[in-house]
Design a protein around this motif. Structure first.
Motif, short mmCIF file in Angstrom:
data_model
loop_
_atom_site.label_atom_id
_atom_site.label_comp_id
_atom_site.label_asym_id
_atom_site.label_seq_id
_atom_site.Cartn_x
_atom_site.Cartn_y
_atom_site.Cartn_z
N VAL A 628 20.35 55.11 41.20
CA VAL A 628 20.65 54.85 41.41
C VAL A 628 20.13 52.87 41.51
O VAL A 628 20.66 51.50 40.82
N GLY A 629 19.31 52.80 42.28
CA GLY A 629 18.07 52.10 42.80
C GLY A 629 17.44 51.32 41.06
O GLY A 629 17.27 50.35 40.77
N THR A 630 17.48 52.59 40.41
CA THR A 630 16.35 52.19 39.35
C THR A 630 17.53 50.69 38.30
O THR A 630 17.07 50.63 37.61
N ALA A 631 18.64 51.60 38.18
CA ALA A 631 20.06 50.74 37.35
C ALA A 631 20.03 49.70 38.13
O ALA A 631 20.57 49.14 37.75
N GLY A 632 19.59 49.52 39.55
CA GLY A 632 20.30 47.93 40.11
C GLY A 632 19.61 46.84 39.39
O GLY A 632 19.41 46.03 39.22
N ILE A 633 17.71 47.91 39.28
CA ILE A 633 16.91 46.61 39.05
C ILE A 633 17.54 46.31 37.46
O ILE A 633 16.90 45.22 37.04
N ILE A 634 17.66 46.95 36.61
CA ILE A 634 18.23 46.58 35.23
C ILE A 634 19.88 46.13 35.75
O ILE A 634 19.28 44.87 34.69
N GLU A 635 19.61 45.94 35.36
CA GLU A 635 21.42 45.01 36.33
C GLU A 635 20.15 44.05 36.65
O GLU A 635 21.21 42.79 36.33
N ARG A 636 19.64 43.56 37.47
CA ARG A 636 19.90 42.60 38.55
C ARG A 636 18.95 41.83 37.57
O ARG A 636 18.29 40.55 38.09
#
Length: 781
Positions: A628-636
């Motif tokens: 989920v944190g990695t997904a946050g990197i992609i999102e931001r």
């Protein structure tokens, strides 16, 4: 016969501080979910037993009304009129605003309504006092106690998940069980792996502290912050996790080999550590020091889902403690199938079990070792056996009641679980057929199968030991269905399946005589069920169908219950009939050599299963959390904003989504990837004309292809864990064709890639095929 003792066995600190708390937390989760069902049924029982129970249950709780049921209304009207006239006389604006006149009829009506309301309250109170009995009070206390416990625990689901994740992650660290590309076998592996874990855990601790400071400042500014107490739990947990990794770093395991390669050592760093380090570097560079914790807390919003995942892992580990997989393979042996054909049958059976154990990785952990051993026993080459073991958890993710599909339906309102599972069954059949075709082209021995006249009777005879399990599982299913009013489906599976596995362990490990107790419960329940079916058919014939249902739905429900009862009767009849014919009191299940980590006693099985569960929960949840944190990197990062709103054609859009989803599946756990995909790629697919149901079928197949594709290939990593690193290394080939040398990777990739391309693009050529494969199910409003 081994004599059982009641003495307190000696336990290690890990079992006291990890296994026992994990068991208690899992039992609380089961009670929390089943408690809601139990409370609902208690209310129904109360209403059926005592008329107006919903009113009677307030006895002793609501105080006696103190209002006056017979006020002097005329006097009160005069007093109020006089009071309001006096107030109007002192108000200079009363005449302008119309306050000088007083409406006596309105005042009288209000007083009469108050009087009637008071009389109704007193009448209700007196009715309750007259009708309430000690039995009502006793039942109300039980029902109210269940409601209180369930509602209280329900408010702390986030805390339960937080404690479960942190306790199990610490356990996984001590067990050196975190998921990595290769295990740590040398001194350098150990140094690099634990250093990576220490750095990642320390960054998680820093992020948790920064998040608490941020929320403290927000509260000081008057902003409401929910569940602030969780910050202290996260800080304490990540602090403990950091100390655990430091301890493991300083305490070198004795089984390590000296030396090692620095390059290979970096492959031993757990995947969650890589994700944490990359996410923290990104967030810290932006001054967003609490970013990792913010995305970690997103798990808490889906706490019920991830608690169910923990239950599914427990189900898988309890399944490993049973003899079910051995009996299944024992029943298949008389067919003497060729290895490739046996793989097809194994994958078909494993797909169903995968769906009922929640996710692909869980089933590989639970049954992968047995599948590999049995395939090798029938002559399968090691590369083929490893390929089938890794794939055993891949095909069932589209079948009912898989947790991954439930999460998709929970996040995305444009598809339902019924639609996803209906399309998923067709996709599964396609994938299995493709595997059959590829395996036949890749076979090294002639295809063979024993004559039906020989194999079928022998196989049916070897299936007789399965009938007691049918009785046990059936009794639990009937209890939930007929007593608690809850069918086994994708929503109730996390509740019912643990109870079924516990019942199986009681039958297997405690005493085979407990089967008679399950049978004694099942027989009268079947009698009552048949009586209910007869009444239902009378209603169906008379045409007096109850409101809220149709004749077709009622008939389908009656037929379903009839077939269920006939199946239970078959299990009972075959088991007890075989026992009478043989007149043999010996163990009806064949003896199997004891396996490592499988106990012959109930307490030992629960302990081993929960101990393994703790390690796997820690590994899986940390991987999902940091996904989920990695997904946050992609999102931001803004990468997704660079994507066009619409592609030139639906074919280009489909190609882009296929590639993107496979890449997501390769590096992010599907349970975590679903959150990212739902927020990003799902709207993009809809904007380009790809139906939501079609898109999510593409996503599910793409995720599983990613699970089987290097460089990560998580299912292969899990297969390595359960089969053994030495055994996997022994399967390496230095001669032969490229396909033969890498068959364990290439065969699964070829199957799932072919299935993905067919599912993604073939329906675009034919509207009829598209509508059949991705049929929308209309529901009544």
């Amino acid at each position: 016969m081994t004599e059982r003792t009641l003495g307190m066995p000696r336990r290690t600190p890990t079992e006291w501080f990890s296994t026992l708390p994990t068991l208690l937390l899992l039992l609380i989760v089961v009670f929390l979910s089943s408690g809601q069902i139990i409370h609902s049924q208690l209310l129904k029982i109360g209403e059926a037993t005592w008329q107006e129970y919903f009113m009677l249950r307030s006895a002793g709780v609501m105080p006696e009304p103190t209002c006056n049921p017979d006020p002097n209304i005329d006097q009160r009207v005069r007093e109020i009129v006089k009071q309001r006239q006096a107030e109007a006389a002192g108000d200079p604006l009363a005449g302008i605003l119309g306050g000088a006149s007083v409406d006596e009829s309105a005042i009288r009506g209000s007083l009469e309504a108050t009087r009637d309301n008071c009389r109704a309250k007193l009448e209700r109170y007196q009715t309750v006092q007259e009708k309430v009995t000690p039995a009502v009070i006793a039942f109300r206390n039980v029902e109210g106690g269940v409601a209180l416990v369930v509602s209280t625990l329900g408010e702390y689901k986030r805390l339960l998940l937080c404690l479960l994740l942190l306790i199990c992650a610490t356990t996984t660290t001590f067990q050196r069980h975190h998921i990595a590309l290769r295990p740590a076998r040398t001194d350098r592996d150990h140094l690099v792996s634990l250093s990576g874990q220490l750095a990642a855990n320390a960054l998680l601790l820093v992020s948790a502290i920064a998040y608490r400071i941020q929320d403290s400042e927000s509260m000081a500014a008057g902003v409401t912050v929910d569940n602030f107490y969780l910050h202290n739990i996260w800080i304490a947990g990540f602090g403990t996790l950091t100390l655990a990794s430091l301890y493991r770093l300083l305490r070198r395991p004795r089984d390590l080999e000296p030396g090692g390669s620095w390059a290979k050592a970096f492959l031993t760093i757990p995947l969650y550590s890589y994700m944490c380090l990359s996410a923290s570097a990104q967030f810290f560079s932006q001054g967003y020091f609490h970013g990792t914790s913010v995305y970690l807390n997103m798990m808490m919003e889906l706490s019920s889902v991830f608690l169910n995942l923990a239950l599914y892992i427990w189900i898988g580990m309890m399944l490993k403690q049973t003899r079910l997989t051995h009996i299944f393979f024992d029943a298949l042996r008389p067919w003497r199938m060729s290895p490739e054909l046996m793989c097809v049958v194994v994958l078909a059976i494993a797909a169903v079990l995968t769906a009922y154990t929640g996710a692909s990785g869980i089933f590989v952990i639970a049954a992968g070792a047995t599948i590999y051993t049995e395939l090798r026993r029938v002559g399968a080459r090691k590369q083929l056996a490893l390929a089938a073991t890794a794939m055993s958890g891949s095909m069932g993710v589209v079948l009912r009641p898989c947790l991954l599909v439930v999460i998709i339906a929970a996040l995305n309102k444009s598809v339902t679980t019924s639609e996803l599972f209906a399309s998923g069954a067709k996709v599964f059949a396609l994938s299995l057929f493709i595997f059959f075709i590829y395996s036949q082209f890749a076979r090294t021995t002639p295809a063979r199968i024993a004559p039906f006249s020989q194999a079928l009777p022998a196989s049916l005879k070897r299936m007789i030991p399965l009938t007691p399990y049918g009785v046990v599982v059936g009794a639990v299913a009937v209890f939930f269905s007929d007593v608690l009013g809850r069918q086994l489906d994708e929503f109730s599976a996390p509740i019912i399946l643990p109870v079924m596995l516990l019942a199986i362990l009681v039958y297997e490990k405690f005493s085979r005589h407990t089967l008679h107790l399950f049978s004694a419960f099942l027989v009268p329940m079947l009698v009552l069920s048949f009586m209910g079916i007869a009444e239902g058919y009378q209603v169906l014939v008379s045409g007096e169908i109850p409101g809220g249902t149709s004749a077709a739905e009622l008939e389908a429900a009656l037929w379903s219950e009839t077939w269920r009862n006939l199946l239970m009767i078959l299990f009972l009849g075959v088991h007890y009939g075989a026992a009478l014919l043989s007149r043999n009191n010996s163990d009806p299940v064949a003896d199997y050599p004891p396996e490592e980590g499988v106990s012959e006693k109930l307490e030992g099985s629960l302990r081993f299963a929960t101990g393994e569960t703790a390690g796997h929960i820690g590994a899986m949840l940390m991987l999902i959390a940091l996904s989920v944190g990695t997904a946050g990197i992609i999102e931001r990062s803004g990468m997704l904003e660079l994507l066009p709103d619409a592609f030139a054609s639906i074919w280009i859009a489909g190609l882009f989504l296929v590639v993107a989803l496979v890449l997501v599946g390769m590096f992010i756990d599907p349970l975590g990837a679903v959150i990212l995909v739902n927020a990003t790629f799902a709207p993009l697919a809809a904007a380009n004309g790809i139906a939501p149901l079609h898109f999510w079928m593409i996503a599910l197949v793409a995720f599983e292809l990613g699970y089987l594709t290097p460089p990560v290939a998580l299912n292969h990593l899990l297969s390595r864990q359960v089969v053994g690193d030495d055994e996997v290394e022994s399967a390496r080939l230095s001669t032969g064709t490229f396909f033969r040398r890498y068959e364990k990777f290439l065969l699964p990739i070829a199957v799932m890639l072919t299935a993905l391309l067919i599912v993604a693009f073939l329906p675009l050529l034919s509207d009829g095929l598209h509508d059949w494969l991705f049929q929308k199910i209309q529901t009544a409003a």
